[in-house]
Scaffold this active site. Structure first.
Site, PDB file in Angstrom:
ATOM      1  N   ASP A  92       0.838  -1.206   0.000  1.00 40.22           N
ATOM      2  CA  ASP A  92       0.000   0.000   0.000  1.00 40.22           C
ATOM      3  C   ASP A  92       0.875   1.258   0.000  1.00 40.22           C
ATOM      4  OD1 ASP A  92      -2.427  -1.681   0.530  1.00 40.22           O
ATOM      5  OD2 ASP A  92      -1.327  -2.058   2.372  1.00 40.22           O
ATOM      6  N   HIS A 121      -4.577  -3.516   6.207  1.00 39.94           N
ATOM      7  CA  HIS A 121      -4.344  -3.746   4.771  1.00 39.94           C
ATOM      8  C   HIS A 121      -5.687  -4.154   4.166  1.00 39.94           C
ATOM      9  CE1 HIS A 121      -2.789  -5.025   0.965  1.00 39.94           C
ATOM     10  NE2 HIS A 121      -3.214  -6.267   1.158  1.00 39.94           N
TER      11      HIS A 121
HETATM   12  P1  NAD Z   1      -1.883 -18.498  -4.364  1.00 41.44           P
HETATM   13  O1  NAD Z   1      -3.214 -19.161  -4.234  1.00 41.44           O
HETATM   14  O2  NAD Z   1      -1.280 -18.349  -5.703  1.00 41.44           O
HETATM   15  O3  NAD Z   1      -0.834 -19.239  -3.438  1.00 41.44           O
HETATM   16  C1  NAD Z   1      -1.108 -19.557  -2.108  1.00 41.44           C
HETATM   17  C2  NAD Z   1      -0.345 -20.816  -1.802  1.00 41.44           C
HETATM   18  O4  NAD Z   1      -0.529 -21.103  -0.429  1.00 41.44           O
HETATM   19  C3  NAD Z   1      -0.862 -22.030  -2.596  1.00 41.44           C
HETATM   20  O5  NAD Z   1       0.207 -22.628  -3.301  1.00 41.44           O
HETATM   21  C4  NAD Z   1      -1.440 -22.935  -1.518  1.00 41.44           C
HETATM   22  O6  NAD Z   1      -1.242 -24.308  -1.810  1.00 41.44           O
HETATM   23  C5  NAD Z   1      -0.613 -22.498  -0.306  1.00 41.44           C
HETATM   24  N1  NAD Z   1      -1.238 -22.833   0.970  1.00 41.44           N
HETATM   25  C6  NAD Z   1      -2.554 -22.900   1.294  1.00 41.44           C
HETATM   26  N2  NAD Z   1      -2.710 -23.308   2.570  1.00 41.44           N
HETATM   27  C7  NAD Z   1      -1.462 -23.476   3.064  1.00 41.44           C
HETATM   28  C8  NAD Z   1      -0.965 -23.898   4.317  1.00 41.44           C
HETATM   29  N3  NAD Z   1      -1.775 -24.226   5.326  1.00 41.44           N
HETATM   30  N4  NAD Z   1       0.372 -23.973   4.466  1.00 41.44           N
HETATM   31  C9  NAD Z   1       1.205 -23.663   3.479  1.00 41.44           C
HETATM   32  N5  NAD Z   1       0.798 -23.279   2.248  1.00 41.44           N
HETATM   33  C10 NAD Z   1      -0.520 -23.177   2.053  1.00 41.44           C
HETATM   34  O7  NAD Z   1      -2.021 -17.068  -3.630  1.00 41.44           O
HETATM   35  P2  NAD Z   1      -1.025 -15.826  -3.746  1.00 41.44           P
HETATM   36  O8  NAD Z   1      -1.473 -14.968  -4.862  1.00 41.44           O
HETATM   37  O9  NAD Z   1       0.392 -16.279  -3.684  1.00 41.44           O
HETATM   38  O10 NAD Z   1      -1.417 -15.020  -2.416  1.00 41.44           O
HETATM   39  C11 NAD Z   1      -1.135 -15.559  -1.145  1.00 41.44           C
HETATM   40  C12 NAD Z   1      -1.808 -14.716  -0.066  1.00 41.44           C
HETATM   41  O11 NAD Z   1      -1.227 -13.413  -0.035  1.00 41.44           O
HETATM   42  C13 NAD Z   1      -3.296 -14.489  -0.294  1.00 41.44           C
HETATM   43  O12 NAD Z   1      -3.978 -14.570   0.944  1.00 41.44           O
HETATM   44  C14 NAD Z   1      -3.365 -13.079  -0.841  1.00 41.44           C
HETATM   45  O13 NAD Z   1      -4.618 -12.480  -0.635  1.00 41.44           O
HETATM   46  C15 NAD Z   1      -2.280 -12.434  -0.024  1.00 41.44           C
HETATM   47  N6  NAD Z   1      -1.728 -11.156  -0.528  1.00 41.44           N
HETATM   48  C16 NAD Z   1      -1.408 -10.213   0.400  1.00 41.44           C
HETATM   49  C17 NAD Z   1      -0.861  -8.998  -0.006  1.00 41.44           C
HETATM   50  C18 NAD Z   1      -0.500  -7.937   1.005  1.00 41.44           C
HETATM   51  O14 NAD Z   1      -0.163  -6.821   0.577  1.00 41.44           O
HETATM   52  N7  NAD Z   1      -0.533  -8.179   2.303  1.00 41.44           N
HETATM   53  C19 NAD Z   1      -0.636  -8.781  -1.357  1.00 41.44           C
HETATM   54  C20 NAD Z   1      -0.967  -9.764  -2.275  1.00 41.44           C
HETATM   55  C21 NAD Z   1      -1.520 -10.961  -1.841  1.00 41.44           C
HETATM   56  C1  LMR Z   2      -3.411  -6.656  -2.709  1.00 40.59           C
HETATM   57  O1  LMR Z   2      -3.522  -5.636  -2.038  1.00 40.59           O
HETATM   58  O2  LMR Z   2      -3.118  -6.632  -3.919  1.00 40.59           O
HETATM   59  C2  LMR Z   2      -3.609  -7.995  -2.039  1.00 40.59           C
HETATM   60  O3  LMR Z   2      -3.978  -7.838  -0.705  1.00 40.59           O
HETATM   61  C3  LMR Z   2      -4.538  -8.894  -2.775  1.00 40.59           C
HETATM   62  C4  LMR Z   2      -5.969  -8.453  -2.641  1.00 40.59           C
HETATM   63  O4  LMR Z   2      -6.809  -9.295  -2.278  1.00 40.59           O
HETATM   64  O5  LMR Z   2      -6.259  -7.283  -2.897  1.00 40.59           O
END
Ligand code: NAD
Ligand code: LMR
Length: 330
Positions: free
Chosen positions: A160, A188
């Site tokens: 952000d 967030h």
């Molecule tokens: P994704 O679905 O591509 O990958 C998530 C991975 O986590 C998968 O490979 C899945 O098998 C694995 N997983 C699920 N449960 C698990 C467990 N108990 N232990 C270990 N691994 C496990 O998702 P992504 O795009 O990589 O996003 C991951 C997370 O990050 C999501 O919750 C997304 O919303 C979040 N995210 C946060 C931010 C932020 O700014 N804070 C930004 C982007 C994404």
């Molecule tokens: C983001 O900010 O891009 C991530 O938290 C993914 C989402 O769900 O928006």
């Protein structure tokens, strides 16, 4: 004498963000160009085949700093001797969802991980939570990690922060490196408060460089708050490259001293700063000392507009906390 390797755990390593992250960590972008690393990659069983493919690619990169790679579905093995725990693994939201809609599904992942962090991690472990809803998942992990000081837990608001700086730079027609003192307050989520009112552009108050209050209070705020949803709408998947990049930025900002007078955005365990209830994992402006310590920047003044925004994001975090009370360690 080469340094001994540092163990870095990445959960969800076969996912979108994990796939971006592993190569950057193995190449030295997380812990520096002279720090060997052992990657400990945690996944669930259905993703192990894909994870093994990623490991083949890591081997094929012949990274000089990559001392070893451990892949596992066992949460205890994952955090053995871990100094940096990057908690990414969780389900991402789909179009039309808010991040807090993931609370019940994803929240259950973070308690067992917190427990394993406490039992198996290095005594100096630092934990960075990315999986959404990141602030409250971090609270769950923290509360399960008995004996690990709360100040070692961080939830990511850096994406952000980067987004907000980029929008201010574009509007001002200035390089993004000239934007400083940007703070993301609160969650967030769509209630976060990206604070342009303390930000500077080229050393001047951002509000003097961008004399368009309606834009700052309207389009700027909404763009940053809704950016994740817009990326999902466009890509059909949530942000990954920018999220992995923000995590690398966040860890580097915690490892190195914050430039004098500036600050970085990170969600930390509130000790009551700015009247935020103690224990919420809340986005604050933070200064790091480069020796593992950090403090929330205190004394910033908020006008009525900012106070109202901060109250809204605080209330949302309290509601999230109350919704997962049963997952919090006693
Ligand atoms: P994704 O679905 O591509 O990958 C998530 C991975 O986590 C998968 O490979 C899945 O098998 C694995 N997983 C699920 N449960 C698990 C467990 N108990 N232990 C270990 N691994 C496990 O998702 P992504 O795009 O990589 O996003 C991951 C997370 O990050 C999501 O919750 C997304 O919303 C979040 N995210 C946060 C931010 C932020 O700014 N804070 C930004 C982007 C994404
Ligand atoms: C983001 O900010 O891009 C991530 O938290 C993914 C989402 O769900 O928006």
């Amino acid at each position: 004498m080469p340094k001994p390797p540092v163990h870095v755990t990445i959960t969800g390593a076969a996912g979108q963000i994990g796939y971006q992250l592993v190569f950057r960590v193995a190449s030295g972008q997380l812990l520096g160009p002279d720090q060997p690393v052992v990657l400990r990659l945690l996944e669930i069983e259905p993703a192990m085949k894909a994870l093994n493919g990623t490991v083949m690619e890591l081997v094929d990169c012949a990274f000089p700093l990559l001392a070893d790679v451990v892949t596992t579905t066992d949460v205890n093995t994952a955090f053995d001797d871990c100094s940096w725990a990057l908690l990414v693994g969780a389900f991402p939201r789909k179009q039309g969802m808010e991040r807090k809609d993931l609370l019940q599904t994803n929240g259950k992942i973070f308690g067992p991980q917190g427990k394993a962090i406490a039992e198996r991690g290095h005594k100096e472990i630092r934990v960075c939570v990315v999986g959404n809803p990141a602030n409250t998942n971090c609270l769950i992990a923290r509360s399960a990690a008995k004996g690990v000081p709360p100040e070692r837990f961080f939830a990511m608001t850096r994406l952000d922060d980067n987004r907000a700086k980029a929008q201010l730079a574009l509007k001002a027609g200035m390089p993004v490196k000239d934007v400083t003192n940007l703070a993301i307050w609160g969650n967030h989520s769509a209630t976060q408060f990206p604070d342009a009112w303390h930000a500077k552009i080229g050393g001047k108050p951002a509000t003097e460089v961008i004399e368009d209050e309606a834009w700052l209070k309207g389009e700027f705020l909404a763009t940053v708050q809704q950016r994740g949803a817009k990326v999902i709408e466009a890509r059909g998947a949530s942000s990954a490259g920018s999220a992995a990049n923000a995590l690398i930025d966040m860890v580097n900002s915690l490892r190195h001293p914050t430039p004098a007078g500036d600050w970085v955005s990170v969600a930390t365990c509130s000790r009551g700063e700015y009247g935020i209830p103690e224990g919420l994992q809340f986005g604050f402006p933070v200064q790091a000392d480069g020796k593992g310590g950090w403090k929330v920047v205190e004394g910033l003044k908020h006008d009525a507009f900012a106070q109202e925004k901060i109250a809204v994001t605080t209330k949302e975090l309290e509601e999230e906390r109350d919704a997962i009370k049963s997952l919090l360690g006693s």
